[in-house]
Design a protein around this motif. Sequence first.
Motif, PDB file in Angstrom:
ATOM      1  N   ASP A   3      -9.656   4.901  -5.196  1.00 22.19           N
ATOM      2  CA  ASP A   3      -9.498   3.721  -6.055  1.00 22.19           C
ATOM      3  C   ASP A   3      -8.369   2.817  -5.578  1.00 22.19           C
ATOM      4  N   VAL A   4      -7.277   3.412  -5.106  1.00 28.14           N
ATOM      5  CA  VAL A   4      -6.138   2.616  -4.638  1.00 28.14           C
ATOM      6  C   VAL A   4      -6.529   1.803  -3.404  1.00 28.14           C
ATOM      7  N   GLN A   5      -7.249   2.433  -2.473  1.00 27.56           N
ATOM      8  CA  GLN A   5      -7.691   1.730  -1.273  1.00 27.56           C
ATOM      9  C   GLN A   5      -8.673   0.616  -1.622  1.00 27.56           C
ATOM     10  N   THR A   6      -9.539   0.903  -2.585  1.00 28.02           N
ATOM     11  CA  THR A   6     -10.512  -0.102  -3.028  1.00 28.02           C
ATOM     12  C   THR A   6      -9.809  -1.331  -3.592  1.00 28.02           C
ATOM     13  N   GLU A   7      -8.800  -1.096  -4.420  1.00 29.26           N
ATOM     14  CA  GLU A   7      -8.072  -2.207  -5.041  1.00 29.26           C
ATOM     15  C   GLU A   7      -7.253  -2.971  -4.009  1.00 29.26           C
ATOM     16  N   LEU A   9      -7.893  -3.307  -0.839  1.00 28.77           N
ATOM     17  CA  LEU A   9      -8.811  -4.070   0.006  1.00 28.77           C
ATOM     18  C   LEU A   9      -9.254  -5.347  -0.714  1.00 28.77           C
ATOM     19  N   PHE A  10      -9.545  -5.218  -2.006  1.00 29.43           N
ATOM     20  CA  PHE A  10      -9.938  -6.395  -2.778  1.00 29.43           C
ATOM     21  C   PHE A  10      -8.786  -7.396  -2.846  1.00 29.43           C
ATOM     22  N   THR A  11      -7.567  -6.899  -3.032  1.00 29.55           N
ATOM     23  CA  THR A  11      -6.390  -7.771  -3.102  1.00 29.55           C
ATOM     24  C   THR A  11      -6.229  -8.565  -1.813  1.00 29.55           C
ATOM     25  N   THR A  12      -6.570  -7.945  -0.690  1.00 25.82           N
ATOM     26  CA  THR A  12      -6.483  -8.617   0.604  1.00 25.82           C
ATOM     27  C   THR A  12      -7.393  -9.840   0.659  1.00 25.82           C
ATOM     28  N   TYR A  13      -8.590  -9.689   0.108  1.00 23.99           N
ATOM     29  CA  TYR A  13      -9.579 -10.773   0.179  1.00 23.99           C
ATOM     30  C   TYR A  13      -9.534 -11.723  -1.019  1.00 23.99           C
ATOM     31  N   LYS A  14      -8.756 -11.391  -2.027  1.00 21.61           N
ATOM     32  CA  LYS A  14      -8.754 -12.176  -3.263  1.00 21.61           C
ATOM     33  C   LYS A  14      -8.429 -13.655  -3.045  1.00 21.61           C
ATOM     34  N   PRO A  15      -7.391 -14.012  -2.277  1.00 21.78           N
ATOM     35  CA  PRO A  15      -7.128 -15.439  -2.053  1.00 21.78           C
ATOM     36  C   PRO A  15      -8.292 -16.158  -1.389  1.00 21.78           C
ATOM     37  N   LEU A  16      -8.938 -15.486  -0.438  1.00 18.90           N
ATOM     38  CA  LEU A  16     -10.094 -16.070   0.237  1.00 18.90           C
ATOM     39  C   LEU A  16     -11.237 -16.295  -0.743  1.00 18.90           C
ATOM     40  N   GLU A  44     -17.167  -0.896  -9.075  1.00 21.50           N
ATOM     41  CA  GLU A  44     -18.247   0.005  -9.486  1.00 21.50           C
ATOM     42  C   GLU A  44     -19.170   0.383  -8.323  1.00 21.50           C
ATOM     43  N   GLN A  45     -18.948  -0.238  -7.175  1.00 19.12           N
ATOM     44  CA  GLN A  45     -19.819  -0.025  -6.027  1.00 19.12           C
ATOM     45  C   GLN A  45     -19.403   1.226  -5.241  1.00 19.12           C
ATOM     46  N   GLU A  46     -20.388   1.943  -4.699  1.00 21.22           N
ATOM     47  CA  GLU A  46     -20.111   3.063  -3.803  1.00 21.22           C
ATOM     48  C   GLU A  46     -19.621   2.491  -2.477  1.00 21.22           C
ATOM     49  N   MET A  47     -18.334   2.630  -2.193  1.00 21.88           N
ATOM     50  CA  MET A  47     -17.730   1.971  -1.043  1.00 21.88           C
ATOM     51  C   MET A  47     -18.315   2.439   0.293  1.00 21.88           C
ATOM     52  N   ASP A  48     -18.769   3.673   0.341  1.00 22.75           N
ATOM     53  CA  ASP A  48     -19.328   4.190   1.586  1.00 22.75           C
ATOM     54  C   ASP A  48     -20.598   3.447   1.989  1.00 22.75           C
ATOM     55  N   LEU A  49     -21.209   2.756   1.015  1.00 22.33           N
ATOM     56  CA  LEU A  49     -22.444   2.023   1.291  1.00 22.33           C
ATOM     57  C   LEU A  49     -22.190   0.584   1.719  1.00 22.33           C
ATOM     58  N   VAL A  50     -20.931   0.152   1.646  1.00 18.24           N
ATOM     59  CA  VAL A  50     -20.582  -1.227   1.999  1.00 18.24           C
ATOM     60  C   VAL A  50     -20.065  -1.268   3.427  1.00 18.24           C
ATOM     61  N   GLN A  51     -20.865  -1.837   4.325  1.00 18.91           N
ATOM     62  CA  GLN A  51     -20.489  -1.869   5.734  1.00 18.91           C
ATOM     63  C   GLN A  51     -19.502  -2.999   6.045  1.00 18.91           C
ATOM     64  N   ASN A  52     -19.658  -4.119   5.346  1.00 20.41           N
ATOM     65  CA  ASN A  52     -18.796  -5.274   5.594  1.00 20.41           C
ATOM     66  C   ASN A  52     -18.237  -5.767   4.254  1.00 20.41           C
ATOM     67  N   PRO A  53     -17.080  -5.248   3.832  1.00 21.05           N
ATOM     68  CA  PRO A  53     -16.525  -5.608   2.525  1.00 21.05           C
ATOM     69  C   PRO A  53     -16.332  -7.111   2.323  1.00 21.05           C
ATOM     70  N   LYS A  54     -15.850  -7.802   3.344  1.00 21.26           N
ATOM     71  CA  LYS A  54     -15.611  -9.242   3.226  1.00 21.26           C
ATOM     72  C   LYS A  54     -16.912  -9.989   2.948  1.00 21.26           C
ATOM     73  N   ALA A  55     -17.954  -9.681   3.721  1.00 25.23           N
ATOM     74  CA  ALA A  55     -19.242 -10.341   3.530  1.00 25.23           C
ATOM     75  C   ALA A  55     -19.840  -9.971   2.173  1.00 25.23           C
ATOM     76  N   TYR A  56     -19.672  -8.716   1.780  1.00 28.61           N
ATOM     77  CA  TYR A  56     -20.204  -8.254   0.493  1.00 28.61           C
ATOM     78  C   TYR A  56     -19.564  -9.018  -0.659  1.00 28.61           C
ATOM     79  N   LEU A  57     -18.244  -9.155  -0.615  1.00 28.94           N
ATOM     80  CA  LEU A  57     -17.525  -9.855  -1.684  1.00 28.94           C
ATOM     81  C   LEU A  57     -17.852 -11.346  -1.680  1.00 28.94           C
ATOM     82  N   CYS A  58     -17.948 -11.937  -0.497  1.00 30.04           N
ATOM     83  CA  CYS A  58     -18.297 -13.360  -0.413  1.00 30.04           C
ATOM     84  C   CYS A  58     -19.700 -13.617  -0.950  1.00 30.04           C
ATOM     85  N   LYS A  59     -20.595 -12.657  -0.731  1.00 21.53           N
ATOM     86  CA  LYS A  59     -21.953 -12.809  -1.252  1.00 21.53           C
ATOM     87  C   LYS A  59     -21.945 -12.773  -2.774  1.00 21.53           C
TER      88      LYS A  59
END
Length: 288
Positions: A3-7, A9-16, A44-59
């Motif tokens: 959960d900490v890594q997930t948060e 990673l999201f914080t990294t992309y949040k400004p974008l 809520e997403q299974e992170m192991d299934l997300v290959q490109n977090p940046k693209a996933y979040l932008c989508k």
Amino acid sequence: MNDVQTELLFTTYKPLLFSLAYRMLGSVQDAEDIVQDAYFTWSEQEMDLVQNPKAYLCKIVTNRCLDLLRSARKQRETYVGPWLPEPLLAENKEDPALQYVMKESLSTAYLLLLEQLSETERAVFLLREVLEYDYRFISEMVGKSSSNCRQIFHRAKKAIGNHTTSTMSPPKASALTEQFVAAVVSGNVSNLLNLLAVDAKLISDGGGKIKAALVPILGAERISRFYMGIMAKTTEDFSFKYTNVNGEPGIVLYVEQQVYGVLSLQIKNDLIQTIYWVVNPDKLTHIT
């Protein structure tokens, strides 16, 4: 990924993500809501299934923005008077995330150009021009073929045209803004006319909620008369704060210690070319 890594990673992309949503919507509040919604979906997403977090979040953000724009289309069409984006202020210059957002943000003039595009054109244009995504990724985000996205991008780029921003240094732009305010407050018509381009224009957004010009005011002399008329009638206690608005010099105006409006200046050839004046209270609630 825990959960900490997930948060983190999201914080990294949040400004974008915020920058993308704000460009799409022209609304600080809606952009913040969509980014928050993206976080809930992300967590809520299974992170192991997300290959490109940046693209996933932008989508996620792109699709939420498209849905919101389509649902608000009729409301935008019946908007009272000129529409301007919610002003994005650089309040805390020490905040690295905010510095990034402001660096990546667009001027009010550019956001208004984006308004000329359809929802899908805007998404494709921003994903390609700003985020530099491959057409294959963009096609997955907007549900169009790669070749179609390529055509949409070129059509949108042609519609936007060449957009140039002021080359005036920030200190000089700030000084010009202070001179403008001083001329208005003191009623010095001569000084005000010297600061305005002959073909300057004033665009005000009251949204039908507060008194504002329903059409742009064109020409330095008309703008000068407009401000002199306001100052002659002003009896309230007002103050102002200089700030950065959408990457350009501006002020926040307070009346009776409450935020009343936000003004920003587009400067060209060392003169004020366009004044953007947002007084719609619905667009100022995020400003303290």
